[in-house]
Design a protein around this motif. Structure first.
Motif, short mmCIF file in Angstrom:
data_model
loop_
_atom_site.label_atom_id
_atom_site.label_comp_id
_atom_site.label_asym_id
_atom_site.label_seq_id
_atom_site.Cartn_x
_atom_site.Cartn_y
_atom_site.Cartn_z
N VAL A 37 18.48 6.52 -12.01
CA VAL A 37 17.51 5.54 -11.53
C VAL A 37 16.22 5.72 -12.30
O VAL A 37 15.93 6.81 -12.81
CB VAL A 37 17.23 5.68 -10.01
N VAL A 38 15.44 4.65 -12.38
CA VAL A 38 14.07 4.73 -12.90
C VAL A 38 13.16 5.00 -11.70
O VAL A 38 13.22 4.29 -10.69
CB VAL A 38 13.66 3.44 -13.60
N ARG A 39 12.35 6.03 -11.83
CA ARG A 39 11.42 6.38 -10.74
C ARG A 39 9.99 6.15 -11.21
O ARG A 39 9.59 6.64 -12.27
CB ARG A 39 11.61 7.84 -10.32
N VAL A 40 9.23 5.42 -10.40
CA VAL A 40 7.84 5.10 -10.72
C VAL A 40 6.97 5.56 -9.56
O VAL A 40 7.18 5.18 -8.41
CB VAL A 40 7.64 3.59 -10.95
N GLN A 41 5.98 6.38 -9.85
CA GLN A 41 5.03 6.85 -8.85
C GLN A 41 3.63 6.39 -9.25
O GLN A 41 3.18 6.66 -10.37
CB GLN A 41 5.08 8.37 -8.72
N ARG A 42 2.98 5.69 -8.33
CA ARG A 42 1.66 5.11 -8.64
C ARG A 42 0.72 5.26 -7.45
O ARG A 42 1.15 5.32 -6.29
CB ARG A 42 1.78 3.62 -8.97
N VAL A 43 -0.57 5.28 -7.74
CA VAL A 43 -1.61 5.07 -6.73
C VAL A 43 -2.03 3.61 -6.82
O VAL A 43 -2.38 3.13 -7.89
CB VAL A 43 -2.84 5.97 -6.97
N ARG A 44 -1.97 2.89 -5.69
CA ARG A 44 -2.37 1.49 -5.68
C ARG A 44 -3.75 1.37 -5.03
O ARG A 44 -4.06 2.06 -4.06
CB ARG A 44 -1.36 0.64 -4.92
N SER A 45 -4.56 0.47 -5.58
CA SER A 45 -5.93 0.34 -5.11
C SER A 45 -6.30 -1.11 -4.88
O SER A 45 -5.66 -2.04 -5.39
CB SER A 45 -6.90 0.95 -6.13
N GLY A 46 -7.35 -1.31 -4.08
CA GLY A 46 -7.92 -2.62 -3.85
C GLY A 46 -9.40 -2.57 -4.14
O GLY A 46 -10.11 -1.72 -3.57
N ASN A 47 -9.87 -3.41 -5.05
CA ASN A 47 -11.27 -3.38 -5.48
C ASN A 47 -11.68 -1.97 -5.92
O ASN A 47 -12.80 -1.51 -5.66
CB ASN A 47 -12.20 -3.87 -4.37
N GLY A 48 -10.75 -1.26 -6.57
CA GLY A 48 -11.04 0.06 -7.11
C GLY A 48 -10.93 1.20 -6.13
O GLY A 48 -11.07 2.36 -6.52
N GLU A 49 -10.65 0.92 -4.86
CA GLU A 49 -10.54 1.97 -3.85
C GLU A 49 -9.07 2.30 -3.60
O GLU A 49 -8.28 1.40 -3.29
CB GLU A 49 -11.19 1.54 -2.54
N PRO A 50 -8.66 3.58 -3.72
CA PRO A 50 -7.25 3.92 -3.50
C PRO A 50 -6.82 3.64 -2.07
O PRO A 50 -7.53 4.00 -1.13
CB PRO A 50 -7.19 5.41 -3.84
N ILE A 51 -5.65 3.01 -1.92
CA ILE A 51 -5.19 2.60 -0.60
C ILE A 51 -3.81 3.16 -0.28
O ILE A 51 -3.55 3.55 0.86
CB ILE A 51 -5.17 1.07 -0.48
N CYS A 52 -2.92 3.23 -1.27
CA CYS A 52 -1.59 3.73 -0.96
C CYS A 52 -0.97 4.43 -2.15
O CYS A 52 -1.37 4.23 -3.30
CB CYS A 52 -0.69 2.62 -0.44
N LEU A 53 0.01 5.28 -1.86
CA LEU A 53 0.85 5.92 -2.86
C LEU A 53 2.21 5.24 -2.83
O LEU A 53 2.78 5.02 -1.76
CB LEU A 53 1.03 7.40 -2.56
N GLU A 54 2.74 4.91 -4.00
CA GLU A 54 4.06 4.29 -4.11
C GLU A 54 5.00 5.22 -4.86
O GLU A 54 4.64 5.78 -5.89
CB GLU A 54 3.98 2.97 -4.86
N ASP A 55 6.23 5.34 -4.34
CA ASP A 55 7.27 6.10 -5.00
C ASP A 55 8.53 5.22 -4.99
O ASP A 55 9.18 5.07 -3.96
CB ASP A 55 7.52 7.41 -4.24
N VAL A 56 8.84 4.61 -6.14
CA VAL A 56 9.86 3.57 -6.22
C VAL A 56 11.02 4.02 -7.10
O VAL A 56 10.80 4.64 -8.15
CB VAL A 56 9.26 2.27 -6.80
N ARG A 57 12.25 3.72 -6.66
CA ARG A 57 13.43 3.95 -7.48
C ARG A 57 14.22 2.67 -7.62
O ARG A 57 14.42 1.94 -6.64
CB ARG A 57 14.34 5.01 -6.86
N ILE A 58 14.70 2.42 -8.85
CA ILE A 58 15.52 1.25 -9.17
C ILE A 58 16.64 1.71 -10.09
O ILE A 58 16.41 2.53 -10.99
CB ILE A 58 14.68 0.16 -9.87
#
Length: 237
Positions: free
Chosen positions: A123-144
């Protein structure tokens, strides 16, 4: 009945609100219960009762062993199948991403079962910090499944994953199975989201599918509890 403004709890509550209005920033710690008790000459039960009211009202939040902190305004999310980018844009905020890691790995038992793969399938695994207006809001850990997204590792990912899946690979996500759980952030997660360790959070586990029911994405996301709430419309049978 004595107006709240004249009660002891009302006085403490008003004082805390004044401190916040005077410039306490989101996630800044309030004076301790002991400090407030000394300021007012009240017992700590009265102080705790006032802070309990502010927690219930969504003005402040507690972190066990750390204190009471100013809560930031929350982003209300309805239970609809949307990407993070769509959530932000709908609220007039600019979505952003910080890529933590992106690579290939075996699916393993849990992810393989969710995606209908052998545990040894890549699987491809992608881990990111997602932000809104530059402020961190969530952590994402995705597999496809690697087979669904050939070349994704080489081309990279920015912006909305769902838009990328649609534009590059003609993969249209139509529905998802989702579990929302209350949790706290581990110190490493909290540091990435710029909040105190063990702050409250929502952990969302999602398996997204196309119109034929084929699993496309398995994702876990950790949303800051002070930034997100969920809105439900519930129908009576």
């Amino acid at each position: 009945m004595v107006p709240e403004s004249r009660t002891k709890t009302g006085a403490v509550r008003a004082h805390v609100l004044e401190l916040i209005d005077a410039g306490l920033a989101p996630h800044e710690r309030l004076p301790t219960e002991r400090e407030l008790a000394e300021t007012f000459g009240y017992n700590r039960l009265t102080i705790r009762r006032a802070l309990d009211q502010l927690v219930t009202d969504g003005v402040v939040y507690r972190v066990q062993g750390a204190g009471t902190f100013v809560r930031n305004n929350r982003i209300a999310k309805s239970i609809e199948l949307t990407s993070f980018s769509e959530d932000m844009l709908e609220r007039g905020m600019a979505p952003g991403s910080q890529l933590l890691s992106m690579g290939r790995e075996p699916a393993g038992m849990t992810v393989g079962y969710a995606l209908g793969l052998s545990p040894m399938n890549d699987v491809v695994r992608v881990q990111r910090v997602r932000s809104g207006n530059g402020e961190p809001i969530c952590l994402e850990d995705v597999r496809i499944s690697q087979d669904l997204v050939p070349g994704l590792l080489e081309e990279g990912l920015s912006g909305s994953l769902y838009e990328t899946l649609s534009a590059r690979y003609s993969l249209q996500i139509e529905h998802a199975d989702e579990v929302i759980e209350a949790t706290v952030l581990e110190p490493s997660q909290a540091e990435l989201l710029d909040v105190p360790a063990f702050s409250p959070a929502f952990r969302i586990t999602r398996t997204s599918r196309d119109a034929r029911g084929h699993a496309i994405e398995y994702a876990q996301s950790w949303y800051r509890g002070d930034k997100y709430s969920f809105e439900l419309t519930i129908l009576r049978k």
